[in-house]
Design a protein around this motif. Structure first.
Motif, short mmCIF file in Angstrom:
data_model
loop_
_atom_site.label_atom_id
_atom_site.label_comp_id
_atom_site.label_asym_id
_atom_site.label_seq_id
_atom_site.Cartn_x
_atom_site.Cartn_y
_atom_site.Cartn_z
N SER A 1 0.85 -1.20 0.00
CA SER A 1 0.00 0.00 0.00
C SER A 1 0.88 1.24 0.00
CB SER A 1 -0.88 0.03 1.25
OG SER A 1 -1.68 -1.14 1.31
N PHE A 2 0.46 2.22 -0.79
CA PHE A 2 1.05 3.56 -0.73
C PHE A 2 -0.08 4.46 -0.26
CE2 PHE A 2 3.43 1.56 -4.26
CZ PHE A 2 4.73 1.73 -3.81
N GLY A 3 -0.13 4.77 1.02
CA GLY A 3 -1.27 5.53 1.53
C GLY A 3 -2.55 4.75 1.27
N ARG B 1 -3.66 0.68 -3.05
CA ARG B 1 -3.12 -0.67 -2.95
C ARG B 1 -2.50 -1.04 -4.28
NH1 ARG B 1 -6.13 -5.09 0.76
NH2 ARG B 1 -5.66 -3.97 2.66
N ALA B 2 -1.19 -0.88 -4.39
CA ALA B 2 -0.52 -1.19 -5.65
C ALA B 2 -0.52 -2.70 -5.88
CB ALA B 2 0.91 -0.65 -5.62
N LEU B 3 -0.36 -3.48 -4.82
CA LEU B 3 -0.51 -4.94 -4.89
C LEU B 3 -1.50 -5.34 -3.81
CD1 LEU B 3 3.18 -6.21 -5.32
CD2 LEU B 3 1.43 -5.96 -7.09
N GLY C 1 -0.35 -5.92 -17.82
CA GLY C 1 -1.38 -5.20 -17.07
C GLY C 1 -1.42 -3.76 -17.51
N PRO C 2 -2.59 -3.13 -17.37
CA PRO C 2 -2.69 -1.72 -17.74
C PRO C 2 -1.81 -0.86 -16.83
CG PRO C 2 -4.69 -2.45 -16.61
CD PRO C 2 -3.84 -3.67 -16.81
N ASN C 3 -1.64 0.40 -17.17
CA ASN C 3 -0.88 1.31 -16.30
C ASN C 3 -1.47 1.31 -14.90
OD1 ASN C 3 0.96 2.15 -18.19
ND2 ASN C 3 -0.35 3.81 -18.94
N GLY C 4 -0.59 1.26 -13.93
CA GLY C 4 -1.06 1.30 -12.54
C GLY C 4 -1.48 -0.06 -11.99
N ALA C 5 -1.27 -1.13 -12.76
CA ALA C 5 -1.69 -2.47 -12.32
C ALA C 5 -0.83 -3.01 -11.19
CB ALA C 5 -1.67 -3.44 -13.49
N GLY C 6 0.39 -2.47 -11.06
CA GLY C 6 1.27 -2.93 -9.97
C GLY C 6 2.52 -3.66 -10.46
N LYS C 7 2.77 -3.63 -11.76
CA LYS C 7 3.91 -4.37 -12.34
C LYS C 7 5.24 -3.88 -11.78
CE LYS C 7 2.76 -3.09 -16.59
NZ LYS C 7 1.59 -2.22 -16.31
N SER C 8 5.47 -2.57 -11.85
CA SER C 8 6.75 -2.03 -11.38
C SER C 8 6.89 -2.21 -9.87
CB SER C 8 6.88 -0.56 -11.75
OG SER C 8 6.84 -0.40 -13.14
N THR C 9 5.79 -2.07 -9.15
CA THR C 9 5.83 -2.27 -7.70
C THR C 9 6.27 -3.68 -7.37
OG1 THR C 9 4.07 -0.64 -7.39
CG2 THR C 9 4.43 -2.19 -5.59
N LEU C 10 5.72 -4.65 -8.10
CA LEU C 10 6.11 -6.05 -7.90
C LEU C 10 7.61 -6.22 -8.13
CD1 LEU C 10 5.52 -9.05 -7.49
CD2 LEU C 10 4.97 -9.21 -9.93
N1 LIG Z 1 6.13 5.44 -4.62
C1 LIG Z 1 4.81 5.50 -4.80
N2 LIG Z 1 4.04 6.32 -4.06
C2 LIG Z 1 2.70 6.38 -4.22
N3 LIG Z 1 2.02 5.61 -5.08
C3 LIG Z 1 2.72 4.76 -5.84
C4 LIG Z 1 4.14 4.65 -5.75
N4 LIG Z 1 4.56 3.70 -6.64
C5 LIG Z 1 3.46 3.26 -7.25
N5 LIG Z 1 2.34 3.87 -6.78
C6 LIG Z 1 0.96 3.61 -7.22
O1 LIG Z 1 0.75 2.22 -7.20
C7 LIG Z 1 -0.02 1.79 -8.32
C8 LIG Z 1 0.76 0.77 -9.10
O2 LIG Z 1 1.85 1.42 -9.74
P1 LIG Z 1 2.94 0.66 -10.60
O3 LIG Z 1 3.44 -0.52 -9.85
O4 LIG Z 1 3.93 1.65 -11.05
O5 LIG Z 1 2.06 0.13 -11.84
P2 LIG Z 1 2.51 -0.32 -13.30
O6 LIG Z 1 3.99 -0.51 -13.31
O7 LIG Z 1 1.74 -1.58 -13.55
O8 LIG Z 1 2.06 0.76 -14.24
C9 LIG Z 1 -0.37 3.04 -9.09
O9 LIG Z 1 -1.64 3.47 -8.67
C10 LIG Z 1 0.71 4.01 -8.66
O10 LIG Z 1 0.24 5.34 -8.76
#
Ligand SMILES: Nc1ncnc2c1ncn2[C@@H]1O[C@H](COP(=O)(O)OP(=O)(O)O)[C@@H](O)[C@H]1O
Ligand SMILES: [Mg+2]
Length: 304
Positions: A13-15, A18-20, A37-46
Motif C-alpha cells: 500500500s502507498f497511503g 493498494r498497488a498490490l 497489465g494496464p498502467n497502474g496495475a502494480g507491475k513495477s511495484t512487484l
Molecule cells: N512510490 C509510490 N508512491 C505512491 N504511489 C505509488 C508509488 N509507486 C506506485 N504507486 C501507485 O501504485 C499503483 C501501481 O503502480 P505501478 O506498480 O507503477 O504500476 P505499473 O507498473 O503496472 O504501471 C499506481 O496506482 C501508482 O500510482
C-alpha cells in the motif's frame, strides 16, 4: 514446478492506494515470463519488491529459494526498471566499464561483447547525452546482462524503441532464455510483443492476478467464429447460447473441427452465409476481458 519466484499474498500500500492486493503467483525457472497489465496495475511495484528496493506491506515472496532482499541472491539477478540513466558525459563503453568496476568485475566483463549484443557497437564511443530512449534501453539491457545473471527482470524493455529495435530485442531475449539458460521476467503492456516472446504470462489488474497461464492456452480460449449471415435471428435460434449477435454479425463459440458441420447445417436451414472467419485468439482479447470486464465475445468482435 521448479519455481524461480514464488509469491504469497503480497500486498503493498502507498497511503490509500493498494498497488498490490494479496497477489499470489509462481514463476517457473527457465523461459520468458510476461507480467501484463494496464498502467497502474502494480507491475513495477512487484519488480521493486522482488529486487529488494522497497518492502511489501504484508505477504511473502521467495526469489530463487531465498527470502526477499537476500544480498547473495540479488547478485544473481540482472534488472532494468524503467529507462535507466547514466552520467551524460560518459560514452556507452565508459558507462558499462564504470558499472563493471562498481561490481568489482572491471577485468572479467567483456564490455564490447555486450555492446555488440544489444546493438550498440557503432555507438560505443558516443556520449550518452545524445542517446534516444531506445538506445538508453539497450544500454540498460547490456548493463543488466553483463554480470551473467541467472535471472533477468526487465520493466518495459522495448518502450521507446522503433519496430526494428523491438524485433532485435525480441531475438536477444529469446536467445538469452534458449541459449544462455537465463530466466527472463518482463513487464509490458505491448500485447503482441508479449504474445510473441513469452512462454507464460500473468495478467495483473489493480494489484490482483486476473489470469495466468501458457500463452497458447490463454489465447485459444478467446477464439470465436465470426459469421455474417441472414437472417441473424434464425442463426441465433439454431445455435442458441453458444452464439451472440454483435452488430451485423454473430459470434459463435465452437471448436474449429465443428465449423464445416455448422455451416452446412445453417445452409440446409435456408440461412444465407456471406462470410465465416475466426477472430480473437490473441492476448488482447484475454487482456481486455480480464482487465476491463468486457465479455470476450464483444472484445473479439473489435480485435481485427
Ligand atoms: N512510490 C509510490 N508512491 C505512491 N504511489 C505509488 C508509488 N509507486 C506506485 N504507486 C501507485 O501504485 C499503483 C501501481 O503502480 P505501478 O506498480 O507503477 O504500476 P505499473 O507498473 O503496472 O504501471 C499506481 O496506482 C501508482 O500510482
Ligand atoms: Mg510500470
Amino acid at each position: 514446478m521448479n519455481a524461480v519466484i514464488s509469491i504469497e499474498r503480497l500486498t503493498k500500500s502507498f497511503g490509500d492506494v493498494r498497488a498490490l492486493d494479496g497477489l499470489s503467483l509462481e514463476i517457473p525457472q527457465g523461459g520468458v515470463y510476461g507480467i501484463l497489465g494496464p498502467n497502474g496495475a502494480g507491475k513495477s511495484t512487484l519488480f521493486r519488491i522482488l529486487l529488494g528496493l522497497i518492502q511489501p506491506t504484508s505477504g511473502h515472496a521467495q526469489v530463487m529459494g531465498y527470502p526477499l532482499a537476500h544480498t547473495e541472491t540479488l547478485r544473481r539477478i540482472g534488472s532494468m526498471i524503467e529507462t535507466p540513466r547514466y552520467p551524460a558525459y560518459l560514452t556507452a563503453r565508459d558507462s558499462l566499464q564504470w558499472l563493471a568496476a562498481a561490481h568489482g568485475q572491471a577485468t572479467q566483463i567483456d564490455v564490447d561483447h555486450w555492446l555488440e549484443r544489444v546493438g550498440l557497437k557503432d555507438a560505443a564511443d558516443r556520449k550518452v547525452r545524445g542517446f534516444s530512449v531506445g538506445m538508453m534501453q539497450r544500454l540498460g539491457l547490456a548493463a543488466s546482462l553483463m554480470t551473467r545473471p541467472d535471472l533477468v527482470i526487465l520493466d518495459e524493455p522495448t518502450s521507446g524503441m522503433d519496430p526494428p529495435g523491438i524485433h532485435e530485442m525480441r531475438s536477444l531475449i529469446r536467445d538469452l532464455a534458449e541459449n544462455d539458460g537465463v530466466t527472463v521476467i518482463l513487464a509490458s503492456h505491448q500485447l503482441l510483443e508479449v504474445q510473441r516472446i513469452c512462454d507464460r504470462v500473468a495478467i495483473l489488474n489493480r494489484g490482483r492476478l486476473a489470469a495466468e497461464g501458457k500463452v497458447s492456452d490463454l489465447t485459444e480460449a478467446t477464439e470465436y467464429l465470426h459469421l455474417e449471415a441472414t437472417p441473424l435471428a434464425k442463426v441465433k435460434e439454431i445455435i442458441g447460447d453458444a452464439a451472440e449477435i454483435v452488430g451485423d454479425a454473430i459470434l459463435v463459440n465452437i471448436r474449429r473441427e465443428d465449423t464445416a458441420g455448422l455451416i452446412r447445417h445453417l445452409v440446409q436451414q435456408d440461412v444465407d452465409v456471406m462470410e465465416a472467419r475466426w477472430v480473437g485468439g490473441d492476448l488482447e482479447a484475454v487482456f481486455m476481458s480480464e482487465t476491463l470486464g468486457v465479455p470476450e465475445a464483444e472484445v473479439s468482435a473489435h480485435v481485427d
